[in-house]
Scaffold this active site. Structure first.
Site, short mmCIF file in Angstrom:
data_model
loop_
_atom_site.label_atom_id
_atom_site.label_comp_id
_atom_site.label_asym_id
_atom_site.label_seq_id
_atom_site.Cartn_x
_atom_site.Cartn_y
_atom_site.Cartn_z
N GLU A 131 0.88 -1.39 -0.04
CA GLU A 131 -0.65 0.20 -0.17
C GLU A 131 0.91 1.45 -0.36
O GLU A 131 0.70 2.29 1.09
CB GLU A 131 -0.71 0.06 1.17
N HIS A 168 -9.07 1.63 -0.46
CA HIS A 168 -8.06 2.30 0.12
C HIS A 168 -9.26 3.61 0.82
O HIS A 168 -10.35 3.83 0.52
CB HIS A 168 -7.22 3.15 -0.66
N ASP A 188 2.69 1.65 4.25
CA ASP A 188 1.80 2.88 3.92
C ASP A 188 2.70 4.32 4.11
O ASP A 188 2.62 5.02 4.43
CB ASP A 188 1.10 2.84 4.75
#
Length: 351
Positions: A19, A188, A314
């Site tokens: 991600e 997301h 992230d």
């Protein structure tokens, strides 16, 4: 620091981060235009009014890192032992844009840009297709283009689109394209829409601290309870941040969903072929983005299965080398760790 972070699999696995965000200057400029002219919703005004304009070190560092798909990003990956980054256009993508033509053109250019950078770094970068759900048929075509022409391995959507959720039947072309291409959908977070953001925004809880997870977890639940996996049994959906809290609610979710079905209290709450927990074990994967916390990771592996939990950093919102070390030092089997860090991502994204 407990150990050096190196690429190349020296600990028995590659680290695939699933991600990892990028942005285009055009995208950020559009956000700032909307904030300034008053067409942005309250969540976008809160989020991008800060990141796009604040002189604070956090805001400026994040913007600089978002815009870089070259040497700086690679250096940051090398410094934290990240072998492969699965990249997607940062939230909220083009989904808040009111001009549909502008949104489609902008996201198409962003996809082309990402494809160019992935081609330049084929062993380090993997792309996900971003879409403009404002036009479901166009988005379906863009999913096919991403899979067939751009070499992308998944599809990114940033939760709601101007307050609308993917359980609405009008978005079905997107799911048909996902099924046709065999690609996973990553949902997301985005800031909650105006209809639900008020009490969170008033308390400073509208973003990653809380609002993101509440809004995105609800989105996934809307899809599960409307029967998306009964219609598309091979569909795979990914959510970040340790499942947006849903793994920890599964017992109560199943109990209350089944009670709601029996009572016929809600018209849209229909019987499903499996329980919510079962769908989470067969059709949903969660990533550890922003949640480098051993008890939470181990719990998710226990209730969802080791095949359903993937590593994510992230980047650049939570770029913390010691969080990589937390994953390296988890008290789990070598097999489970290799699944978490490498092979689950390879299987799910077809790497």
């Amino acid at each position: 620091m407990t150990h050096d972070l190196k690429t190349g699999g020296d600990r028995g696995y590659l680290r695939i981060a699933t991600e990892e965000a990028f942005a285009t200057r055009e995208q950020i400029d559009a956000y700032l235009r909307m904030v300034r002219d008053g067409s942005a919703d309250r969540g976008m005004t809160s989020l991008w009014g800060f990141y796009g304009q604040s002189p604070s070190p956090r805001a400026t560092e994040i913007i600089d890192r978002l815009l870089d798909l070259g040497d700086r990003r690679l250096a940051d990956m090398d410094a934290t032992g990240i072998d492969v980054a699965i990249l997607s256009l940062t939230s909220p993508g083009v989904q808040p844009l009111l001009d549909m033509s502008e949104a489609k053109a902008m996201v198409s250019r962003a996809n082309d840009h990402l494809a160019d950078r992935c081609a330049a770094q084929p062993t380090r970068f993997v792309g996900m297709t971003s879409i403009a759900p404002q036009d479901p048929d166009w988005s379906a075509a863009e999913i096919r283009r991403g899979a067939r022409d751009l070499g992308f391995k998944g599809v990114m959507v940033n939760s709601h689109t101007q307050g609308e959720y993917l359980d609405d039947p009008k978005f079905d072309p997107i799911f048909r394209a996902l099924t046709e291409t065999g690609q996973p959908l990553y949902i997301h977070p985005s800031t909650p829409p105006d209809a639900m953001i008020g009490p969170m925004l008033d308390a400073g809880l509208d973003g990653a601290i809380f609002g993101f997870g509440v809004e995105t977890g609800m989105h996934l639940l809307r899809l599960i309870t409307i029967g998306i996996f009964d219609r598309y049994p091979d569909l795979q959906i990914i959510v970040g941040h340790m499942g947006e809290a849903l793994p920890y609610w599964l017992y109560r979710l199943d109990y209350m969903h089944q009670a709601g079905v029996r009572s016929q209290r809600y018209e849209r709450m229909m019987p499903l072929k499996k329980t919510i927990h079962d769908y989470m074990r067969s059709n949903v994967s969660v990533t550890t983005s922003g949640m480098a916390w051993e008890p939470a990771i181990q719990f998710a592996q226990k209730v969802l299965g080791e095949d359903r939990v993937l590593y994510a950093m992230d980047y650049p919102y939570q770029y913390v080398p010691d969080e990589v070390r937390v994953h390296d030092l988890l008290d789990i089997s070598d097999t489970a760790k290799r699944k978490l860090m490498q092979t689950n991502a390879q299987r799910l994204f077809g790497l």
